[in-house]
Design an enzyme around this catalytic site. Sequence first.
Site, short mmCIF file in Angstrom:
data_model
loop_
_atom_site.label_atom_id
_atom_site.label_comp_id
_atom_site.label_asym_id
_atom_site.label_seq_id
_atom_site.Cartn_x
_atom_site.Cartn_y
_atom_site.Cartn_z
N LEU A 60 0.81 -1.21 0.00
CA LEU A 60 0.00 0.00 0.00
C LEU A 60 0.85 1.26 0.00
CD1 LEU A 60 -2.69 -1.02 2.66
CD2 LEU A 60 -2.99 -0.96 0.19
N GLY A 61 2.03 1.18 0.57
CA GLY A 61 2.88 2.36 0.67
C GLY A 61 4.25 1.97 1.20
N GLY A 103 10.49 5.74 4.89
CA GLY A 103 11.68 5.53 5.70
C GLY A 103 11.47 4.51 6.79
N PHE A 104 10.22 4.30 7.20
CA PHE A 104 9.89 3.34 8.26
C PHE A 104 9.92 1.91 7.74
CE2 PHE A 104 6.20 5.00 6.12
CZ PHE A 104 5.63 3.86 5.62
N GLY A 105 9.63 1.72 6.46
CA GLY A 105 9.51 0.38 5.90
C GLY A 105 8.36 0.31 4.91
N VAL A 106 7.68 -0.82 4.87
CA VAL A 106 6.62 -1.06 3.88
C VAL A 106 5.30 -1.34 4.59
CG1 VAL A 106 5.94 -2.46 1.88
CG2 VAL A 106 8.36 -2.00 2.31
N VAL A 107 4.21 -0.89 3.98
CA VAL A 107 2.86 -1.18 4.49
C VAL A 107 2.15 -2.08 3.49
CG1 VAL A 107 0.65 -0.22 5.19
CG2 VAL A 107 2.74 1.03 5.69
N LYS A 118 2.10 -2.58 8.87
CA LYS A 118 3.34 -1.82 8.69
C LYS A 118 4.51 -2.65 9.19
CE LYS A 118 3.65 2.58 10.01
NZ LYS A 118 3.84 3.77 10.89
N ASP A 144 3.00 15.98 13.51
CA ASP A 144 3.26 15.70 12.10
C ASP A 144 1.96 15.69 11.31
OD1 ASP A 144 4.96 15.28 9.97
OD2 ASP A 144 5.04 13.12 10.21
#
Length: 458
Positions: free
Chosen positions: A84-85, A88-92, A113, A208
């Site tokens: 889905l997206g 910088g955090f990783g992949v969803v 996530k 944020d």
Amino acid sequence: MGNCLTLEQHMLPQNPSEHICNDAGTSPTKPNRSGNGFNSTSSTSVAPKNVKDLRQNPGYSNVDIFTYEELRLATNNFLPDLILGEGGFGVVYKGVIDDYVREGYKSTQVAIKDLNPEGFQGDREWLAEVNYLGQLSHPNLVKLIGYCCEDEHRLLVYEYMACGSLDKHLFRRVCLTMPWSIRMKVALGAAKGLAFLHGAERPVIYRDFKTANILLDADYVAKLSDFGLAKDGPMGDQTHVSTRVMGTYGYAAPEYIMTGHLTARSDVYGFGVVLLELLIGRQTLDKSRPSREHNLVEWARPLLNHRKMLKILDPRMEGQYSVKIAQKVAFLAYQCLSQNPKGRPDMSTVVETLEAVQTTAEKQDSGGSRVTLYEARSLPVDATAGKKSPRRNEVGRTCDEVPRSNTVDSAAGKRSPRKNEVRRTRDVHPKQNTISAKGRTKSEPPAERDLYSPSPNF
């Protein structure tokens, strides 16, 4: 974790793509009750201070703990087609948790996530999301269903938001756009989410607020997501919380950037930026525009309290709002974007203003003044009387459908064809909103806009 910005520098990184490390503040604590009556989900649990503490005290009764194997099954072994997206955090990933994944579990669509251990987010941000969303419950906050904290794996499981993030709809490059009524509905929902956080017994500053972090469900109900940067607000005699500057370029309040002093009014400024984007239909930073229009706030704010205001509103919404209502919303954005924090309204006042706007608009619509693009698709026609039947759902359609404006022949009760109707259908590719494994569509703002990692679209 990226390049840290110390307060002594008194400036933001020259390269907007640089990321800023999280401040070493205290762990989040639990607000018990908000000003609008929503309780936190737990009244006795103490927020874990680190991952080890979380493993020893897995104590949020409303949050499920999953194994890595279960989440692997839920995502069909983390199939790239289900992405889905990415940031910088990783992949969803989109997934389904059902009886096949865990015996007896009711089938539920979810967004998962998967934290990248080498990404910009770390255990502290991951834990902040577990702590805040594990304890806070509100219709305008995304629901945390569970998490996985097994070995080196860090995953979060959220409710699936069928319409993705606001920025995907607001900044799409095709000629169709979100109508005024839906934009105001989204603005009100997001405002209620912020007001809830600010009104808690222990105020929470979101820090944020941006279009990418506002998710929309199938009915276009707005919910705040990504609490990795959230922080407890000042208490008692405190006027602010001192932190390292974090957030996203274009949305951060000027006084926070200059001093590192964080207050709830910092969030109000971010809300003003998003409200301005909703009104004008442009991104807060856009170097493709003429140089004087690169920064949306600097260019547009002086015009919000001016007779030229109507000329800068998104022309694709023409005819969908009254001048009086548009002026009221524009002035609200003008106030939220004040350089002086004390000149900004609090979020409860913002909610009251937007609720009044919505009430006025509903009264006008009930008088048959107009039908917006999204509403037209869900208004059945009575062929015998040529009248529109009551709507079951204002946005009763799938999010991938392209809204079209339907004209009604009052004599025959039939929809008149439009010259460009077929062309519009062909111009919109059914996969225009999908995200590749690289995690970016053409309509997404470039990554250089972020001070922090970009948010996913659930």
